[in-house]
Design an enzyme around this catalytic site. Structure first.
Site: not given
Length: 320
Positions: A234, A263, A282
């Site tokens: 994370r 993000e 990601h």
């Protein structure tokens, strides 16, 4: 008829979930590209809310009196007010078991690419600098280095299994592990010991209050070997301003990041363009197989819940 709201899936369409849930007799409403605050009045009747990275607010829960289940199609829970959901008797589930191989392989890929300086080497070649090898020094034999994992859940264990073949020393810091739970040949050490001894550091801990900014200026100062730093967990595990300063000083030699604090990041985010960083979007969770697994598991568990069967990975079970 059970009513289910699918809200703002950012990476996929809604076809798999929609088909499975409708075949089970559920009514499915899709809210795509809609801000949380702008969800229409019809969402108040939903018994199940299905989200990926959508921010779920306490205000939204207050507008959904029929809500019984929040299904997080993924792993992280920092976008969901779990405590507030528990107080309202709302079950919260996630799906942490769909992409173990993919995330571990991505972490190892970033480790190897960062250690071998593949991206800087490629940029030299693209710039017509074939003979500028001295700029890549030093690169040490991987078998002579120490890899440290901060946290060792199921993904961390798979990283260890893949990295053992390279012959490096592997150490782990995890306050929830005993020595009996660590793979043979892997050493369990304190966080300070790991920071001081590691040439490569990979983060595999959940994002909770205790781990927020675990990589910060204070802990970076303990890194004696100017390590490579990898994060596929994370974004907020790292204080990005402190990381940027460490990269500029050379206190961290290279960073491989699949996650960031915000993000998507701004186009001018300094880590995106830093010569000592690789940032991927990601994507560590993804393969064709893991995507299908995630969507099918989520849908099947929603149906089990609605039909009164026990479901795994209820994150607030003890608080209901």
């Amino acid at each position: 008829m059970k009513r289910i709201a699918l809200v703002n899936f950012s990476t996929v369409d809604y076809t798999i979930e929609e088909n499975i849930l409708r075949q089970a007799g559920c009514e499915v409403d899709i809210y795509d590209g809609v801000a949380t605050a702008d969800l229409t009045e019809t969402v108040k009747d939903a018994e199940v809310l299905v989200v990926q990275l959508q921010q779920v607010t306490e205000a939204l829960l207050a507008r959904m009196p029929s809500l019984k289940l929040i299904a997080r199609e993924g792993i992280g829970l920092d976008s969901i007010p779990v405590e507030a959901a528990s107080k309202r008797g709302i079950t919260v589930m996630n799906v942490p078991d769909y992409c173990l191989e993919e995330v571990a392989v991505h972490a190892v890929s970033l480790l190897l690419a960062s250690h071998r300086k593949l991206f800087p080497a490629s940029m030299l070649v693209r710039g017509g600098q074939w003979t500028r090898m001295p700029e890549l020094k030093p690169i040490f034999a991987l078998s002579e280095l120490t890899l440290g994992l901060i946290g060792m859940g199921r993904i961390g264990a798979q990283v260890i299994a893949r990295m053992r073949g390279f012959g490096c020393r592997i150490i782990v810091s995890d306050p929830y592990l005993s020595r009996a739970n660590v793979p043979e040949g892997v050493e369990l050490v304190s966080l300070d010991e790991l920071l001081a001894q590691s040439d490569l550091i990979s983060l595999h801990c959940p994002y909770v209050e205790e781990t927020k900014h675990i990589i910060n200026r204070h802990n970076i100062a303990k890194m004696e070997k100017k390590p490579v730093l990898i994060n596929v967990s994370r974004g907020p595990l790292i204080h990005e301003g402190d990381l940027l300063e460490a990269l500029n000083r050379g206190d961290i030699s290279f960073a491989g990041l699949d996650v960031l604090t915000e993000e998507p990041p701004a186009d001018d985010h300094p880590l995106l363009h830093h010569p000592r960083a690789i940032v991927t979007n990601h994507i560590a969770w993804y393969s064709e197989q893991s995507e299908a697994r995630l969507r099918n598991l989520t849908s099947a568990r929603i149906i089990d819940f609605l039909e009164g069967r026990a479901i795994p990975n209820v994150v607030n079970k003890k608080d209901l």
